[in-house]
Design a protein around this motif. Structure first.
Motif, PDB file in Angstrom:
ATOM      1  N   VAL A 169      76.022  27.396  52.677  1.00 50.37           N
ATOM      2  CA  VAL A 169      75.633  26.049  52.262  1.00 50.37           C
ATOM      3  C   VAL A 169      76.837  25.151  51.988  1.00 50.37           C
ATOM      4  O   VAL A 169      76.672  23.964  51.713  1.00 50.37           O
ATOM      5  CB  VAL A 169      74.684  26.070  51.040  1.00 50.37           C
ATOM      6  CG1 VAL A 169      73.364  26.731  51.414  1.00 50.37           C
ATOM      7  CG2 VAL A 169      75.322  26.755  49.851  1.00 50.37           C
ATOM      8  N   ASP A 170      78.030  25.687  52.076  1.00 47.64           N
ATOM      9  CA  ASP A 170      79.244  24.900  51.880  1.00 47.64           C
ATOM     10  C   ASP A 170      79.375  23.893  53.028  1.00 47.64           C
ATOM     11  O   ASP A 170      79.407  24.264  54.205  1.00 47.64           O
ATOM     12  CB  ASP A 170      80.457  25.835  51.858  1.00 47.64           C
ATOM     13  CG  ASP A 170      81.749  25.150  51.462  1.00 47.64           C
ATOM     14  OD1 ASP A 170      81.924  23.960  51.786  1.00 47.64           O
ATOM     15  OD2 ASP A 170      82.594  25.825  50.835  1.00 47.64           O
ATOM     16  N   ASP A 204      82.695  21.604  59.469  1.00 46.77           N
ATOM     17  CA  ASP A 204      83.961  21.031  59.941  1.00 46.77           C
ATOM     18  C   ASP A 204      84.656  22.031  60.861  1.00 46.77           C
ATOM     19  O   ASP A 204      84.992  23.137  60.436  1.00 46.77           O
ATOM     20  CB  ASP A 204      84.847  20.711  58.734  1.00 46.77           C
ATOM     21  CG  ASP A 204      86.137  20.025  59.114  1.00 46.77           C
ATOM     22  OD1 ASP A 204      86.745  20.384  60.146  1.00 46.77           O
ATOM     23  OD2 ASP A 204      86.550  19.127  58.365  1.00 46.77           O
ATOM     24  N   PRO A 205      84.896  21.654  62.139  1.00 50.72           N
ATOM     25  CA  PRO A 205      85.494  22.610  63.073  1.00 50.72           C
ATOM     26  C   PRO A 205      86.924  23.016  62.719  1.00 50.72           C
ATOM     27  O   PRO A 205      87.404  24.047  63.173  1.00 50.72           O
ATOM     28  CB  PRO A 205      85.450  21.887  64.426  1.00 50.72           C
ATOM     29  CG  PRO A 205      85.258  20.452  64.106  1.00 50.72           C
ATOM     30  CD  PRO A 205      84.604  20.377  62.767  1.00 50.72           C
ATOM     31  N   PRO A 246      85.915  27.650  60.283  1.00 43.91           N
ATOM     32  CA  PRO A 246      86.184  29.025  60.730  1.00 43.91           C
ATOM     33  C   PRO A 246      86.958  29.879  59.739  1.00 43.91           C
ATOM     34  O   PRO A 246      86.935  31.103  59.813  1.00 43.91           O
ATOM     35  CB  PRO A 246      86.977  28.814  62.022  1.00 43.91           C
ATOM     36  CG  PRO A 246      86.499  27.492  62.524  1.00 43.91           C
ATOM     37  CD  PRO A 246      86.290  26.659  61.278  1.00 43.91           C
ATOM     38  N   ASP A 247      87.645  29.251  58.785  1.00 44.62           N
ATOM     39  CA  ASP A 247      88.416  30.016  57.807  1.00 44.62           C
ATOM     40  C   ASP A 247      87.606  30.401  56.569  1.00 44.62           C
ATOM     41  O   ASP A 247      88.134  31.051  55.674  1.00 44.62           O
ATOM     42  CB  ASP A 247      89.652  29.206  57.374  1.00 44.62           C
ATOM     43  CG  ASP A 247      90.604  28.984  58.536  1.00 44.62           C
ATOM     44  OD1 ASP A 247      90.679  29.866  59.421  1.00 44.62           O
ATOM     45  OD2 ASP A 247      91.255  27.929  58.573  1.00 44.62           O
ATOM     46  N   LEU A 248      86.360  29.979  56.486  1.00 43.74           N
ATOM     47  CA  LEU A 248      85.529  30.239  55.312  1.00 43.74           C
ATOM     48  C   LEU A 248      84.560  31.388  55.569  1.00 43.74           C
ATOM     49  O   LEU A 248      84.292  31.748  56.720  1.00 43.74           O
ATOM     50  CB  LEU A 248      84.744  28.978  54.938  1.00 43.74           C
ATOM     51  CG  LEU A 248      85.585  27.743  54.607  1.00 43.74           C
ATOM     52  CD1 LEU A 248      84.693  26.531  54.414  1.00 43.74           C
ATOM     53  CD2 LEU A 248      86.440  27.992  53.378  1.00 43.74           C
ATOM     54  N   ALA A 280      79.941  24.648  62.563  1.00 42.05           N
ATOM     55  CA  ALA A 280      80.817  23.780  63.356  1.00 42.05           C
ATOM     56  C   ALA A 280      81.053  24.280  64.780  1.00 42.05           C
ATOM     57  O   ALA A 280      81.561  23.531  65.603  1.00 42.05           O
ATOM     58  CB  ALA A 280      82.157  23.604  62.643  1.00 42.05           C
ATOM     59  N   VAL A 281      80.698  25.496  65.094  1.00 41.99           N
ATOM     60  CA  VAL A 281      80.944  25.968  66.458  1.00 41.99           C
ATOM     61  C   VAL A 281      80.083  25.216  67.474  1.00 41.99           C
ATOM     62  O   VAL A 281      80.396  25.168  68.644  1.00 41.99           O
ATOM     63  CB  VAL A 281      80.746  27.496  66.617  1.00 41.99           C
ATOM     64  CG1 VAL A 281      81.751  28.261  65.797  1.00 41.99           C
ATOM     65  CG2 VAL A 281      79.330  27.906  66.305  1.00 41.99           C
TER      66      VAL A 281
END
Length: 195
Positions: A74-75, A80-81, A85-87, A93-94
């Motif tokens: 839910v963040d 955001d692309p 990906p780091d979360l 975002a993909v």
């Protein structure tokens, strides 16, 4: 489309990338845009395929994510692309989802049979399972087409860019082009702004 042909069309896109799915702008049909690839050694070029489910009467969409995955997803940064990906969580975002476990025809669907009896044409039910969404569609015909380069979405799983199509339509014998960003929907007017 014959049943065997319908099953083959669904099998052809097993484990490919669904880049877009929604009602068509004229609302009678439902479309699923698939980015299909093959092993480069085959020489088969990647292609965008449009699966047009014609005369749909019922579409049900649900999440394919577990409750635990939803809790971690839910963040807002996961959309955001650059950051997502780091979360930890489902990275929205993909902008594509794997067509896995795939699409299958529901044999002898009671719901499809009821529609056929009421309307007087054949109906089918298909379940499409992806890693983000699940769809159940009841429709009469399936039309599969390659999107020509003029209408192919410019989105790619590699670049992560939003799906954008350049559409060419004939109107009064003349050609006209327009670009449509498939990732954005028209916004409703805010209270007090009218239509």
């Amino acid at each position: 489309m014959e049943i065997a042909e319908l099953r083959r069309a669904l099998d052809d896109v097993f484990d490919q990338a669904v880049v877009y799915h929604a009602y068509t702008n004229y609302m009678r049909d439902y479309e699923v845009i698939v980015y299909a690839t093959a092993d480069p050694r085959t020489g088969i070029q990647p292609a965008y395929l449009r699966y047009l489910f014609k005369y749909w009467v019922q579409v049900e969409a649900s999440t394919a994510l577990s409750l635990d995955t939803w809790r971690r997803s839910v963040d807002e940064r996961l959309t955001d692309p650059e950051i997502g990906p780091d979360l930890d969580g489902y990275v929205w975002a993909v902008r594509w989802q794997a067509l896995y476990p795939g699409a299958q025809l529901i044999a002898e669907s009671r719901r499809a049979q009821e529609w056929a009896e009421q309307v007087g044409i054949d109906f089918h039910e298909v379940r499409i399972q992806m890693n983000g969404h699940n769809l159940n569609l009841i429709f009469s015909e399936l039309e599969v087409s390659h999107l020509p380069s003029a209408t192919r979405p410019t989105w790619s799983p590699r670049t992560g860019r939003a799906p954008v199509c350049s559409l060419r339509a004939r109107s009064d014998g003349r050609r006209r082009s327009r670009r449509v960003n498939l990732a954005r929907r028209p916004q409703r007017p805010k209270a007090g702004q009218g239509r």
